[in-house]
Design an enzyme around this catalytic site. Structure first.
Site, PDB file in Angstrom:
ATOM      1  N   LYS A  10      -7.667  15.518  48.895  1.00 11.33           N
ATOM      2  CA  LYS A  10      -7.684  15.602  50.151  1.00 11.33           C
ATOM      3  C   LYS A  10      -8.294  16.876  50.709  1.00 11.33           C
ATOM      4  O   LYS A  10      -8.759  17.680  50.028  1.00 11.33           O
ATOM      5  CB  LYS A  10      -6.071  15.401  50.615  1.00 11.33           C
ATOM      6  N   TYR A  50      -3.740   4.152  54.748  1.00  9.96           N
ATOM      7  CA  TYR A  50      -2.436   4.492  55.056  1.00  9.96           C
ATOM      8  C   TYR A  50      -1.713   3.412  55.799  1.00  9.96           C
ATOM      9  O   TYR A  50      -0.646   3.772  56.468  1.00  9.96           O
ATOM     10  CB  TYR A  50      -2.294   5.637  55.696  1.00  9.96           C
ATOM     11  N   PHE A  58       5.076   9.932  60.535  1.00 10.36           N
ATOM     12  CA  PHE A  58       4.137  11.047  60.171  1.00 10.36           C
ATOM     13  C   PHE A  58       2.834  10.330  60.154  1.00 10.36           C
ATOM     14  O   PHE A  58       1.666  10.946  59.760  1.00 10.36           O
ATOM     15  CB  PHE A  58       4.395  11.306  58.826  1.00 10.36           C
ATOM     16  N   ARG A  86      -0.024   8.890  38.873  1.00 12.33           N
ATOM     17  CA  ARG A  86       1.131   9.517  39.411  1.00 12.33           C
ATOM     18  C   ARG A  86       1.581  10.413  38.816  1.00 12.33           C
ATOM     19  O   ARG A  86       2.335  11.416  39.577  1.00 12.33           O
ATOM     20  CB  ARG A  86       1.742   8.101  39.915  1.00 12.33           C
ATOM     21  N   THR A  92       5.702  13.131  45.956  1.00 15.25           N
ATOM     22  CA  THR A  92       4.947  13.424  47.167  1.00 15.25           C
ATOM     23  C   THR A  92       5.058  14.822  47.945  1.00 15.25           C
ATOM     24  O   THR A  92       3.989  15.407  48.246  1.00 15.25           O
ATOM     25  CB  THR A  92       5.324  12.259  48.173  1.00 15.25           C
ATOM     26  N   ARG A 103       0.584  18.525  42.022  1.00 16.96           N
ATOM     27  CA  ARG A 103       1.271  19.191  43.192  1.00 16.96           C
ATOM     28  C   ARG A 103       2.028  20.350  42.977  1.00 16.96           C
ATOM     29  O   ARG A 103       2.238  21.164  44.075  1.00 16.96           O
ATOM     30  CB  ARG A 103       1.968  17.927  44.104  1.00 16.96           C
ATOM     31  N   ASN A 113      -0.783  17.944  50.595  1.00 12.32           N
ATOM     32  CA  ASN A 113      -0.295  18.045  49.020  1.00 12.32           C
ATOM     33  C   ASN A 113      -1.269  17.622  48.154  1.00 12.32           C
ATOM     34  O   ASN A 113      -1.387  17.013  47.274  1.00 12.32           O
ATOM     35  CB  ASN A 113       1.002  16.986  49.131  1.00 12.32           C
ATOM     36  N   HIS A 116      -4.228  12.332  46.665  1.00 13.59           N
ATOM     37  CA  HIS A 116      -3.766  11.134  46.846  1.00 13.59           C
ATOM     38  C   HIS A 116      -4.002  10.152  45.342  1.00 13.59           C
ATOM     39  O   HIS A 116      -5.099  10.162  44.800  1.00 13.59           O
ATOM     40  CB  HIS A 116      -4.641  10.149  48.015  1.00 13.59           C
ATOM     41  N   GLU A 127      -7.769  -0.252  47.238  1.00 16.55           N
ATOM     42  CA  GLU A 127      -8.199   1.040  47.944  1.00 16.55           C
ATOM     43  C   GLU A 127      -9.698   1.427  47.150  1.00 16.55           C
ATOM     44  O   GLU A 127     -10.373   2.004  47.812  1.00 16.55           O
ATOM     45  CB  GLU A 127      -7.219   2.246  47.256  1.00 16.55           C
TER      46      GLU A 127
HETATM   47  N1  UDP Z   1       3.465  12.344  54.306  1.00 14.38           N
HETATM   48  C1  UDP Z   1       3.726  13.446  55.425  1.00 14.38           C
HETATM   49  N2  UDP Z   1       5.049  13.372  55.816  1.00 14.38           N
HETATM   50  C2  UDP Z   1       6.112  12.545  55.155  1.00 14.38           C
HETATM   51  C3  UDP Z   1       5.554  11.784  54.281  1.00 14.38           C
HETATM   52  C4  UDP Z   1       4.364  11.795  53.966  1.00 14.38           C
HETATM   53  O1  UDP Z   1       2.957  14.035  56.028  1.00 14.38           O
HETATM   54  O2  UDP Z   1       7.255  12.472  55.624  1.00 14.38           O
HETATM   55  C5  UDP Z   1       2.103  12.327  53.985  1.00 14.38           C
HETATM   56  C6  UDP Z   1       1.821  13.191  52.695  1.00 14.38           C
HETATM   57  O3  UDP Z   1       0.648  13.781  52.683  1.00 14.38           O
HETATM   58  C7  UDP Z   1       1.594  11.968  51.594  1.00 14.38           C
HETATM   59  C8  UDP Z   1       1.098  10.842  52.531  1.00 14.38           C
HETATM   60  O4  UDP Z   1       1.586  11.109  53.844  1.00 14.38           O
HETATM   61  O5  UDP Z   1       0.948  12.194  50.589  1.00 14.38           O
HETATM   62  C9  UDP Z   1       1.491   9.327  52.025  1.00 14.38           C
HETATM   63  O6  UDP Z   1       2.850   9.193  51.891  1.00 14.38           O
HETATM   64  P1  UDP Z   1       3.249   8.635  50.576  1.00 14.38           P
HETATM   65  O7  UDP Z   1       4.612   8.286  50.830  1.00 14.38           O
HETATM   66  O8  UDP Z   1       2.335   7.228  50.137  1.00 14.38           O
HETATM   67  O9  UDP Z   1       3.095   9.466  49.419  1.00 14.38           O
HETATM   68  P2  UDP Z   1       2.090   9.756  48.105  1.00 14.38           P
HETATM   69  O10 UDP Z   1       1.734   8.335  47.624  1.00 14.38           O
HETATM   70  O11 UDP Z   1       0.945  10.455  48.736  1.00 14.38           O
HETATM   71  O12 UDP Z   1       2.912  10.552  47.305  1.00 14.38           O
HETATM   72 MG    MG Z   2       1.396   6.646  48.942  1.00 13.74          MG
END
Ligand code: UDP
Ligand code: MG
Length: 152
Positions: A10, A50, A58, A86, A92, A103, A113, A116, A127
Protein backbone atom coordinates in the site's frame (compact mmCIF):
# COMPACT_ATOMS: atom_id res chain seq x y z
CA UNK A 1 -3.73 -26.99 -4.79
CA UNK A 2 -1.83 -24.24 -6.59
CA UNK A 3 -3.50 -20.88 -6.01
CA UNK A 4 -2.78 -17.32 -7.03
CA UNK A 5 -3.31 -14.27 -4.87
CA UNK A 6 -3.12 -10.51 -5.33
CA UNK A 7 -0.83 -8.55 -3.03
CA UNK A 8 -0.58 -4.77 -2.83
CA UNK A 9 2.17 -2.95 -1.00
CA UNK A 10 0.00 0.00 0.00
CA UNK A 11 1.03 3.67 -0.29
CA UNK A 12 2.53 3.72 3.23
CA UNK A 13 4.69 0.68 2.45
CA UNK A 14 5.97 2.17 -0.81
CA UNK A 15 6.63 5.57 0.79
CA UNK A 16 8.48 3.92 3.69
CA UNK A 17 10.71 1.83 1.39
CA UNK A 18 9.26 -1.51 2.47
CA UNK A 19 8.66 -2.98 -1.02
CA UNK A 20 11.85 -5.06 -0.96
CA UNK A 21 11.14 -6.25 2.59
CA UNK A 22 7.67 -7.50 1.61
CA UNK A 23 8.85 -9.14 -1.63
CA UNK A 24 11.76 -10.75 0.22
CA UNK A 25 9.47 -12.41 2.74
CA UNK A 26 7.33 -14.04 0.03
CA UNK A 27 10.39 -15.08 -1.98
CA UNK A 28 12.07 -16.65 1.05
CA UNK A 29 8.89 -18.45 2.06
CA UNK A 30 8.90 -20.07 -1.39
CA UNK A 31 6.03 -18.40 -3.23
CA UNK A 32 6.59 -17.69 -6.91
CA UNK A 33 6.12 -14.20 -8.38
CA UNK A 34 3.94 -14.12 -11.51
CA UNK A 35 3.38 -10.38 -12.06
CA UNK A 36 4.60 -7.09 -10.61
CA UNK A 37 4.03 -3.39 -11.26
CA UNK A 38 4.13 0.02 -9.63
CA UNK A 39 1.00 2.09 -10.27
CA UNK A 40 -1.09 4.92 -8.95
CA UNK A 41 -4.56 3.41 -8.38
CA UNK A 42 -7.40 5.58 -9.71
CA UNK A 43 -10.66 6.12 -7.84
CA UNK A 44 -12.71 3.71 -9.99
CA UNK A 45 -10.29 0.81 -9.43
CA UNK A 46 -10.06 1.59 -5.71
CA UNK A 47 -13.84 1.55 -5.37
CA UNK A 48 -14.04 -1.80 -7.16
CA UNK A 49 -11.15 -3.21 -5.15
CA UNK A 50 -12.84 -2.27 -1.85
CA UNK A 51 -16.43 -2.83 -3.12
CA UNK A 52 -17.22 -5.22 -0.23
CA UNK A 53 -16.71 -2.26 2.16
CA UNK A 54 -18.91 0.22 0.22
CA UNK A 55 -21.33 0.72 3.11
CA UNK A 56 -18.71 0.83 5.89
CA UNK A 57 -17.81 4.08 7.67
CA UNK A 58 -14.14 3.75 6.64
CA UNK A 59 -14.87 3.29 2.90
CA UNK A 60 -14.10 6.89 1.81
CA UNK A 61 -10.98 6.92 3.95
CA UNK A 62 -9.59 3.66 2.58
CA UNK A 63 -10.30 4.72 -1.03
CA UNK A 64 -8.64 8.09 -0.43
CA UNK A 65 -5.63 6.42 1.18
CA UNK A 66 -5.02 3.75 -1.45
CA UNK A 67 -5.21 6.38 -4.24
CA UNK A 68 -2.98 8.90 -2.42
CA UNK A 69 0.41 7.65 -3.66
CA UNK A 70 1.70 4.69 -5.73
CA UNK A 71 1.26 1.06 -4.75
CA UNK A 72 3.12 -2.05 -5.88
CA UNK A 73 0.75 -4.73 -7.18
CA UNK A 74 1.91 -8.34 -7.38
CA UNK A 75 0.57 -11.80 -8.10
CA UNK A 76 2.10 -14.63 -6.06
CA UNK A 77 1.45 -18.35 -6.52
CA UNK A 78 1.98 -21.40 -4.29
CA UNK A 79 -0.04 -24.30 -2.93
CA UNK A 80 -2.57 -22.56 -0.66
CA UNK A 81 -1.18 -19.12 -1.56
CA UNK A 82 -4.26 -17.17 -0.41
CA UNK A 83 -4.14 -18.39 3.19
CA UNK A 84 -0.33 -18.38 3.29
CA UNK A 85 -0.24 -14.70 2.40
CA UNK A 86 -3.05 -13.81 4.84
CA UNK A 87 -1.20 -15.59 7.66
CA UNK A 88 2.08 -13.85 6.78
CA UNK A 89 0.29 -10.45 6.68
CA UNK A 90 -1.24 -10.81 10.14
CA UNK A 91 -4.58 -9.36 11.28
CA UNK A 92 -6.00 -6.17 9.74
CA UNK A 93 -5.14 -4.05 12.79
CA UNK A 94 -1.34 -3.97 13.24
CA UNK A 95 -1.91 -3.23 16.94
CA UNK A 96 -3.20 -6.81 17.23
CA UNK A 97 -0.73 -8.38 14.80
CA UNK A 98 1.85 -10.75 16.29
CA UNK A 99 5.57 -10.28 15.74
CA UNK A 100 6.74 -12.27 12.74
CA UNK A 101 3.85 -11.06 10.61
CA UNK A 102 4.27 -8.24 8.10
CA UNK A 103 1.79 -5.97 9.90
CA UNK A 104 3.09 -7.04 13.32
CA UNK A 105 6.69 -6.27 12.38
CA UNK A 106 6.17 -3.19 10.20
CA UNK A 107 2.91 -1.41 11.12
CA UNK A 108 1.11 0.43 13.90
CA UNK A 109 -1.93 2.07 12.29
CA UNK A 110 -5.19 0.34 11.25
CA UNK A 111 -5.58 2.42 8.08
CA UNK A 112 -1.91 2.42 7.06
CA UNK A 113 -1.27 -1.29 7.47
CA UNK A 114 1.40 -1.78 4.76
CA UNK A 115 -0.15 -4.58 2.72
CA UNK A 116 -3.28 -5.95 1.07
CA UNK A 117 -3.79 -9.65 0.31
CA UNK A 118 -6.86 -11.29 -1.23
CA UNK A 119 -9.11 -13.00 1.32
CA UNK A 120 -10.34 -15.95 -0.76
CA UNK A 121 -9.45 -17.86 -3.92
CA UNK A 122 -12.41 -16.52 -5.92
CA UNK A 123 -11.84 -12.97 -4.76
CA UNK A 124 -8.14 -13.38 -5.63
CA UNK A 125 -8.97 -14.14 -9.26
CA UNK A 126 -11.29 -11.09 -9.42
CA UNK A 127 -8.63 -8.84 -7.89
CA UNK A 128 -5.92 -10.19 -10.20
CA UNK A 129 -8.16 -9.36 -13.19
CA UNK A 130 -8.70 -5.85 -11.80
CA UNK A 131 -4.96 -5.10 -11.78
CA UNK A 132 -3.45 -7.28 -14.52
CA UNK A 133 -4.27 -8.34 -18.07
CA UNK A 134 -3.82 -12.06 -18.86
CA UNK A 135 -0.67 -11.27 -20.89
CA UNK A 136 0.96 -9.72 -17.79
CA UNK A 137 0.89 -13.01 -15.83
CA UNK A 138 4.07 -14.99 -16.46
CA UNK A 139 3.96 -18.79 -16.23
CA UNK A 140 7.35 -20.17 -15.18
CA UNK A 141 8.89 -22.49 -12.61
CA UNK A 142 11.55 -21.92 -10.00
CA UNK A 143 13.95 -24.80 -10.56
CA UNK A 144 14.12 -25.65 -6.86
CA UNK A 145 10.34 -25.74 -6.29
CA UNK A 146 10.39 -29.50 -5.59
CA UNK A 147 12.52 -28.65 -2.54
CA UNK A 148 9.78 -26.27 -1.32
CA UNK A 149 6.53 -27.99 -2.28
CA UNK A 150 7.59 -31.52 -1.32
CA UNK A 151 8.11 -34.50 -3.64
CA UNK A 152 5.46 -34.80 -6.37
N1 UDP B 1 -9.73 -0.33 7.35
C1 UDP B 1 -9.81 0.86 8.05
N2 UDP B 1 -10.60 0.91 9.16
C2 UDP B 1 -11.33 -0.16 9.59
C3 UDP B 1 -11.24 -1.37 8.87
C4 UDP B 1 -10.43 -1.42 7.75
O1 UDP B 1 -9.15 1.83 7.67
O2 UDP B 1 -12.04 -0.05 10.60
C5 UDP B 1 -8.89 -0.40 6.14
C6 UDP B 1 -7.59 -1.15 6.40
O3 UDP B 1 -6.55 -0.49 5.70
C7 UDP B 1 -7.87 -2.51 5.80
C8 UDP B 1 -8.80 -2.17 4.64
O4 UDP B 1 -9.58 -1.09 5.12
O5 UDP B 1 -6.69 -3.15 5.39
C9 UDP B 1 -9.70 -3.30 4.19
O6 UDP B 1 -10.34 -3.86 5.32
P1 UDP B 1 -10.45 -5.44 5.50
O7 UDP B 1 -11.39 -5.71 6.62
O8 UDP B 1 -10.75 -6.07 4.17
O9 UDP B 1 -8.98 -5.84 5.99
P2 UDP B 1 -7.79 -6.66 5.28
O10 UDP B 1 -8.43 -7.65 4.35
O11 UDP B 1 -6.94 -5.64 4.57
O12 UDP B 1 -7.05 -7.31 6.42
MG1 MG C 1 -9.91 -7.45 2.94
Amino acid sequence: MMERTLVLVKPDGVQRGLVGEVIGRFERRGLRLMALKLLRIDRAVAERHYAEHRTKPFFDQVVAFVTSSPVVAMVWTAPGAVALVRTMMGPTNPQAAPPGTIRGDLGIDLGQNVIHGSDGANRAEEEIALFFGPDELVEWGRDHERWIHGPA
